[in-house]
Design a protein around this motif. Structure first.
Motif, short mmCIF file in Angstrom:
data_model
loop_
_atom_site.label_atom_id
_atom_site.label_comp_id
_atom_site.label_asym_id
_atom_site.label_seq_id
_atom_site.Cartn_x
_atom_site.Cartn_y
_atom_site.Cartn_z
N SER A 60 0.85 -1.18 0.00
CA SER A 60 0.00 0.00 0.00
C SER A 60 0.89 1.24 0.00
O SER A 60 2.08 1.17 0.34
CB SER A 60 -0.91 0.01 1.23
OG SER A 60 -0.15 0.22 2.39
N THR A 61 0.33 2.35 -0.37
CA THR A 61 1.12 3.59 -0.38
C THR A 61 1.57 3.97 1.02
O THR A 61 2.57 4.66 1.18
CB THR A 61 0.31 4.75 -1.00
OG1 THR A 61 -0.94 4.86 -0.31
CG2 THR A 61 0.05 4.50 -2.47
N ASP A 62 0.84 3.50 2.03
CA ASP A 62 1.23 3.80 3.42
C ASP A 62 2.57 3.18 3.79
O ASP A 62 3.29 3.70 4.64
CB ASP A 62 0.17 3.28 4.40
CG ASP A 62 -1.16 3.99 4.25
OD1 ASP A 62 -1.18 5.12 3.72
OD2 ASP A 62 -2.19 3.42 4.66
N ASP A 64 5.11 2.42 1.54
CA ASP A 64 6.21 2.75 0.62
C ASP A 64 7.34 3.52 1.29
O ASP A 64 8.52 3.18 1.13
CB ASP A 64 5.70 3.54 -0.59
CG ASP A 64 5.01 2.65 -1.61
OD1 ASP A 64 5.25 1.42 -1.59
OD2 ASP A 64 4.25 3.19 -2.43
N ASP A 65 7.01 4.56 2.05
CA ASP A 65 8.05 5.37 2.70
C ASP A 65 8.80 4.56 3.75
O ASP A 65 10.03 4.68 3.88
CB ASP A 65 7.44 6.62 3.34
CG ASP A 65 6.96 7.62 2.31
OD1 ASP A 65 7.44 7.57 1.16
OD2 ASP A 65 6.10 8.46 2.65
#
Length: 107
Positions: A60-62, A64-65
């Motif tokens: 999820s984009t959550d 990625d970082d």
């Protein structure tokens, strides 16, 4: 003779029954004929059904970082993660081989 590997994906909450599998197999064979990969008179000799849950990494984009930060910390310690699971990406075997070759040339 022809050998082929086909994956059929289902949604997480789909009910997978023998009937569902048979329907998807028939649809897949019809589409392979329609797209020119098979001829209508080809006979299916055998097939295997394996239900994998989960079959692939889901990102999820959550995350990625967090993944980027962790990979940077690991790389600073001389630890490199590559490939589908090591890189937390969806990619092919060819992509994994290229990534390994690229990393080895840097090291």
């Amino acid at each position: 003779k022809l050998s082929m590997y086909v994956e059929i994906g289902f949604a997480k909450n789909d009910e997978i029954t023998e009937s569902t599998i048979k329907k998807q197999l028939e649809l897949t064979l019809e589409n392979l004929v329609a797209d020119g990969f098979l001829q209508a008179d080809n006979n299916l000799c055998d097939y295997e059904v394996i239900i994998m849950d989960p079959a692939y990494v889901h990102i999820s984009t959550d995350t990625d970082d967090k993944i980027k930060e962790l990979k940077e910390k690991l790389a600073a310690a001389g630890i490199y993660t590559i490939g589908r699971y090591g890189g937390w990406t969806y990619c092919s075997m060819e992509d994994c081989m290229l990534e390994a070759a690229e990393l080895s040339s840097k090291l």
